[in-house]
Scaffold this active site. Sequence first.
Site, PDB file in Angstrom:
ATOM      1  N   SER A 132       0.661  -1.148   0.044  1.00  0.00           N
ATOM      2  CA  SER A 132      -0.119  -0.016   0.073  1.00  0.00           C
ATOM      3  C   SER A 132       0.998   1.228   0.128  1.00  0.00           C
ATOM      4  CB  SER A 132      -0.889   0.044   1.215  1.00  0.00           C
ATOM      5  OG  SER A 132      -2.372  -0.864   0.975  1.00  0.00           O
ATOM      6  N   ALA A 133       2.146   1.181   0.146  1.00  0.00           N
ATOM      7  CA  ALA A 133       3.001   2.466  -0.215  1.00  0.00           C
ATOM      8  C   ALA A 133       2.664   2.900  -1.433  1.00  0.00           C
ATOM      9  CB  ALA A 133       4.259   2.183   0.176  1.00  0.00           C
TER      10      ALA A 133
END
Length: 394
Positions: A73-74
């Site tokens: 999710s970065a």
Amino acid sequence: MDVNGTVAEGFEPVRAAFVRNFEVLGDRGAAVAVYRDGRKVVDLWAGTKDVDGGTGTDPAKPWERGTAQVVRSATKGVAAAALLLLHQRGLLDLDAPVGEYWPEFKAAGKERVPVRQVLSHRAGLPVLDRPLTARESLDPLRGAEAVARQAPVWEPGTDHGYHALTYGWLTGELVRRVTGAGIGDWIAREIAGPVGADLWVGLPEREAGRAGRVGRLETPAADGALRARPKRSVTEAYEDPASLTRRAFAAISPFPDQNDPAYRAAALPATNGIATADGLARFYASLIGEAGDGGVRLFTPDTLAAARAEESAGPDRVLVVNTRFGLGYMLHGSASPFLAPGSFGHPGRGGSLGFADPESGTAFGYVTNGFRKTVTADPRAQALVRAVRAATPS
């Protein structure tokens, strides 16, 4: 532990914390990079390229300067930048209904949902009533069609909850409708290329050899901080198949193998970005200034202010903890501590982290090949953040 790379004077605590991540917290392969006022002051890497090492006939490959990993999710912070840059260029109105750009999205009572609510996790669309299969998820059009049909699970704009997987189809389709390009190609051309950042949403075949194998790691019992138990409400939410938490993370079911070349080549801007630590840090450095010699600045002061202005705060209906969001970015808080109150960025579930702190001119990137059970505040990344805070640059 052989640690490669350099730290500038005053940033020695970051090296010490990085070593401890291997010796105490069980890292297998990882890298960390930090920029201060556009200058790289930390550039460290160690361990093996693949989380599972090697075998007798296939020796473990060492992590090298250019090794990249899935950052989960970065990736969302990079996808957010795409929409904010389109807004900055006058091509996307954050307060216009999504359906103005994407007519099919108006279905199921979503006619008035503005772009702003997509970025701030307020659109009420964290789940799919019929999850996509692993194969279906690799086609961005299938994901966009599914989320366009989906009815909100709360009235949009009245609450917030982490759009763990659907965020990717929402942002990706908006980029495609506005520009005609897939979001992975657009990011490569308009963000990664100009910035000189080694990051991809949709890994090109020519770069495939740089990416290591990722996998799950068990949490070691050596460090007292790691033995803390989540709140009962959080545990129950992840265990309950009917909860928004489980359903949000199961919008793709079963989830694809993250080491599958087909998954890595697809463009899933909520989950499958691949980056080096330097690529992630350099990207954030370019949101707040110019990174390196001849660097470019991506955000104007107005766009930067909008990115980190609080849009959502309080109990998160999906993560079941208090979260804070700006426009696409998590903001410093108890769920995901960054460097200081003005910091903004995005963690990746299980380890990776990228953020910027405009007040100190700091940009940070950490990537690892070993994923833990953490969601927003991995102890290894947090140890490095504390070390950056303790640095005393000359």
